[in-house]
Design an enzyme around this catalytic site. Structure first.
Site, PDB file in Angstrom:
ATOM      1  N   SER A   1       0.828  -1.216   0.000  1.00  0.00           N
ATOM      2  CA  SER A   1       0.000   0.000   0.000  1.00  0.00           C
ATOM      3  C   SER A   1       0.855   1.256   0.000  1.00  0.00           C
ATOM      4  O   SER A   1       0.345   2.341  -0.269  1.00  0.00           O
ATOM      5  CB  SER A   1      -0.956   0.008   1.188  1.00  0.00           C
ATOM      6  OG  SER A   1      -0.389  -0.587   2.308  1.00  0.00           O
TER       7      SER A   1
ATOM      8  N   GLU B   1      -6.512  -0.800  -7.520  1.00  0.00           N
ATOM      9  CA  GLU B   1      -5.614   0.191  -8.111  1.00  0.00           C
ATOM     10  C   GLU B   1      -4.405  -0.560  -8.685  1.00  0.00           C
ATOM     11  O   GLU B   1      -3.684  -1.224  -7.938  1.00  0.00           O
ATOM     12  CB  GLU B   1      -5.185   1.143  -6.988  1.00  0.00           C
ATOM     13  CG  GLU B   1      -4.433   2.348  -7.422  1.00  0.00           C
ATOM     14  CD  GLU B   1      -4.186   3.306  -6.237  1.00  0.00           C
ATOM     15  OE1 GLU B   1      -4.247   2.864  -5.060  1.00  0.00           O
ATOM     16  OE2 GLU B   1      -3.905   4.486  -6.500  1.00  0.00           O
TER      17      GLU B   1
ATOM     18  N   HIS C   1      -3.130  -3.148  -6.106  1.00  0.00           N
ATOM     19  CA  HIS C   1      -3.442  -2.674  -4.760  1.00  0.00           C
ATOM     20  C   HIS C   1      -4.930  -2.858  -4.468  1.00  0.00           C
ATOM     21  O   HIS C   1      -5.777  -2.165  -5.029  1.00  0.00           O
ATOM     22  CB  HIS C   1      -3.044  -1.191  -4.657  1.00  0.00           C
ATOM     23  CG  HIS C   1      -3.321  -0.573  -3.333  1.00  0.00           C
ATOM     24  ND1 HIS C   1      -3.597   0.762  -3.181  1.00  0.00           N
ATOM     25  CD2 HIS C   1      -3.376  -1.094  -2.092  1.00  0.00           C
ATOM     26  CE1 HIS C   1      -3.800   1.025  -1.905  1.00  0.00           C
ATOM     27  NE2 HIS C   1      -3.679  -0.088  -1.228  1.00  0.00           N
TER      28      HIS C   1
ATOM     29  N   ASN D   1      -4.498   6.426  -1.655  1.00  0.00           N
ATOM     30  CA  ASN D   1      -3.961   6.784  -0.343  1.00  0.00           C
ATOM     31  C   ASN D   1      -3.386   8.197  -0.336  1.00  0.00           C
ATOM     32  O   ASN D   1      -3.435   8.897   0.668  1.00  0.00           O
ATOM     33  CB  ASN D   1      -2.889   5.777   0.095  1.00  0.00           C
ATOM     34  CG  ASN D   1      -3.532   4.469   0.545  1.00  0.00           C
ATOM     35  OD1 ASN D   1      -4.709   4.430   0.849  1.00  0.00           O
ATOM     36  ND2 ASN D   1      -2.749   3.407   0.564  1.00  0.00           N
TER      37      ASN D   1
END
Ligand code: NAD
Length: 730
Positions: free
Chosen positions: A442, A475, A463, A513
């Site tokens: 991540s 992702e 991801h 993120n």
């Protein structure tokens, strides 16, 4: 145009068959609606025809309206789109009302021709609104079929009479889960709910519908609302029972939507106002509210992101042109929370899985996640013991890397540690050198991790979001050297497991993120500044974020926040902005690690139920003067959208559609807005830049207007105007 064809039997029943040859599921276009209308005219005008059955040439009935039509109408009626949209909607009402009245004398209600709908399978949106206008709805007993009106999910509501007819058929309360939540039912449930009339064996569908048509009397084809003395089930608004319902519904809708979804409010208005007037006037009211919703930029943005672009991305809009890369056998390394979920979603769609962990117990525990998931499914009657065995049979939980032989894709989900990941990469390569290798990291840069591989072209990031079985976004991250085959492999895998992909370039925190962390940080730094925590949380929810930043921190855990803060500081050095760290580290020291510790920004009871904001936050004495709601909301929204703009400037994002779809599915970014770029287009670049300047002056450099946004403000450009066309055609 042959979307609808008509054939008449010797017994005088005209069968109108819907079959859009170029599509796997029928969708309604303007042309096909006109054709249906013409065929109805022809059948009603023909002496030889006694009645009509409308059915489909496919194993489903229809998926709904082709929503691209709405954009076309807006274009055509540039000067007055509301007029175009209203006329289009009223034309639909006239056509369906003609089916409902079926040529009967409006006074005596006699002489009409019976019209039945025969649904072989799924019937959604206008695919149910057409049947609702018919006199009787038959459905094949196909438990996989879905019947309902999901329009609300993309920011509109059923506008082809579905709203008015369903409420008059079932009553406002019974219709509300179907209209307000877009609840879909299988045929049996749709029948018990009163949406359709009969469920029959699939091979008797047409025969039963025809039989009914041939035997129907004049009285059978008059809808209750066209009869004298009709009363709405459950009561109309000024009936004592109905009054309670309508008051309650309004409170419920506002509670659930926080008032940010125009479609839900408009739907309620259409139902309430429509209930006070005769049916044909109610249809006009429905059309006006429908037009009102279509004219709200939220609805076009939601349709664009959640329907058109989401589907385009799922169908591979950004897939490199290489051969089919469908996955046959996947190796999942690391059977922890993420690995267990990835194994589950793969096995569910029939992919063979090798699930590896360092210890056999850990691998078995990972596999038991699938067993527990299937058990829940069995308890809810959504799965069978046989299906459970079949799915579990696809997962080989082991510690033996040799079992990876034959895998064409590996997904690594071990600890977030460069050394551990490098060791695993080397072991996998020795066992199956030809597979594409994906890491589920991540935070770690893909290009760096790829250095542990001897073939960086085959190295990629995939991801997932947690929990893997619920979160729809995946992702995909390209490292500097990632090749096309690896991208195609990742995309084909995501398609197999029926999730939505976005493809981004490698940069700190990738895309999702990168945007969500500033949202959390902005919330926490406001606590330190003395903004009331309840104001922060409610401001977020009132602008459509599913969770306030403090609740989100509790869910993802304070220790994760501390870990990210430390790693970011180490990587960024002096450029790191530590304004949120004092509160974060204090919470950590207090042992308030979030939901998992039953203590965080919120207090929790023994059972883990959230009780309210933790009183200890009073340590940060609330400032005497609190900011206004909009200021708090703008701080929270701009913190996210400016990162999205920077990601586009830096080419981390290559396609704004991915930025919008990814934001809604990845972290729940205010879905009513259509995503960060759609939101900026709604408020307009000039205002966005001006607001950034104000926020920068008041709160700091992190709100500095990105150069791209400044340029767009100067030229008065929109993101979809400037970048939408560059995106490959949907
Ligand atoms: P976890 O601690 O639950 O699971 C990691 C698993 O890897 C453990 O079962 C561990 O025994 C196993 N493992 C460790 N070293 C190993 C080795 N050398 N060989 C084989 N197995 C080994 O962690 P997680 O939350 O599942 O996260 C896994 C990865 O996914 C991390 O890179 C994390 O950053 C990433 N990720 C996590 C989330 C999340 O929300 N938890 C979301 C997206 C991505």
């Amino acid at each position: 145009m042959t979307d609808f064809t008509m054939e008449t039997d010797a017994d005088g029943v005209a069968v109108i068959t819907w079959d859009v040859k170029s599509k796997s599921m029928n969708v309604m276009t303007r042309d096909s609606m006109k054709l249906l209308n013409d065929l109805i005219d022809e059948a009603l005008g023909s002496e030889a025809i006694k009645g009509i059955v409308i059915t489909s040439g496919k194993d489903s009935f229809a998926g709904g309206m082709d929503l691209n039509v709405l954009g076309t109408i807006r274009e055509e009626y540039k000067d007055n789109p509301a007029e175009g949209l209203f006329e289009f909607t009223m034309n639909g009402h006239r056509a369906l009302r003609k089916i409902e009245r079926a040529g009967m004398d409006p006074k005596t209600l006699k002489g009409g021709k019976p019209i039945a709908a025969a649904l072989p399978g799924t019937a959604l949106g206008i695919g149910l609104e057409v049947p609702l206008a018919c006199h009787r709805i038959f459905a094949a007993d196909n438990p996989k079929a879905k019947i309902g009106l999901p329009e609300i999910m993309v920011g509109i509501f059923p506008g082809a009479g579905g709203t008015t007819r369903l409420v008059r058929k079932m009553g406002a309360i019974a219709a509300s889960p179907l209209l307000l939540e877009g609840k879909l039912n299988n045929p049996q449930k749709a029948k018990s709910a009163g949406v359709i009339d009969e469920v029959v064996p699939a091979d008797e569908l047409l025969a039963k519908a025809k039989e009914w048509v041939l035997n129907a009397t004049d009285a059978d084809i008059v809808k209750p609302w066209d009869q004298k003395g009709y009363k709405m089930p459950g009561g109309a608004p000024y009936h004592p029972a109905g009054f309670m319902n309508f008051v309650g519904a309004s409170a419920m809708v506002n509670g659930k939507t926080m008032g940010v979804y125009p479609a839900a409010k408009a739907l309620l208005s259409a139902v309430y106002e429509g209930a006070l007037v005769p049916f044909d006037t109610a249809l006009q009211i429905e059309a006006r509210w429908f037009t009102h919703v279509l004219m709200n930029p939220s609805s076009s943005a939601m349709i664009r992101s959640l329907f058109i672009n989401k589907e385009a991305l799922e169908k591979g809009a950004n897939r490199p042109a290489v051969d089919d890369q469908k996955v046959q056998k996947v190796g999942v390394i690391g059977a922890g929370m993420m690995g267990a979920g990835i194994a589950l979603v793969s096995a569910l769609v029939g992919i063979q899985v090798v699930l590896i962990d360092a210890k056999q117990e850990a691998a078995d525990k990972g596999k038991s996640y699938t067993a527990a998931y299937m058990d829940k499914g069995i308890a809810r009657k959504k799965a069978t013991p046989e299906k459970k065995e079949a799915v579990l049979g696809l997962i080989n939980a082991t510690t033996d890397y040799a079992a990876l032989e034959g895998c064409d894709l590996i997904v690594e989900a071990v600890f977030e540690d460069v050394g551990v990941k490098a060791e695993v990469t080397a072991k996998v390569q020795a066992a199956c050198p030809d597979a594409i290798f994906a890491t589920n990291t991540s935070t770690l840069p893909i290009t760096e991790l790829a250095k542990a591989s001897n073939d960086a072209e085959k190295f990629i990031g995939i991801h997932f979001f947690s929990p893997v079985d619920k979160m729809m976004l995946v992702e995909i991250i390209k490292g500097q050297k990632t090749g096309d085959v690896a991208v195609a492999k990742a995309l084909d895998f995501v398609r197999q497991i029926r999730k939505t992909p976005i493809v981004v370039n490698d940069a700190r925190f990738f895309y999702a993120n990168r945007c969500i962390i500033p949202y959390i940080n902005e919330g926490i730094r406001m606590v330190k500044e003395g903004v009331e925590p309840a104001l922060i949380e409610n401001a977020a929810k009132l602008v459509g974020m599913p969770l306030g930043p403090l609740q989100l921190t509790d869910e993802t855990s304070i220790d994760l926040g501390v870990k990210i803060a430390k790693a970011t500081k180490a990587a960024m050095g002096d450029a790191y902005d530590d304004a949120q760290d004092e509160v974060l580290f204090w919470m950590f020291d207090e042992g308030r690690l979030g939901r998992k510790a039953n203590a965080g920004f919120y207090a929790y009871d023994d059972k883990g139920k959230r009780q309210g904001l933790w009183e200890g936050l009073d340590k940060y004495t609330p400032a005497a003067e609190q900011p206004d709601l909009t200021t708090v909301q703008h701080r929270l929204l701009f913190a996210q959208v400016l990162e999205a703009v920077r990601a586009l400037e830096e080419n981390v994002l290559e396609d704004i559609r991915e930025g919008d779809v990814g934001a809604i599915l990845g972290w729940g970014f205010a879905p009513w807005s259509g995503g960060p770029f759609s939101w900026l287009d709604i408020i307009g670049a000039p205002y966005a830049a001006e607001r950034c300047d104000q926020l920068t002056a008041e709160f700091g450099e992190r709100f500095t207007t990105p150069a791209l946004l400044r340029e767009m403000a100067d030229k008065n450009q929109s993101f979809y105007g400037r970048f939408g066309k560059a995106a490959k055609a949907a």
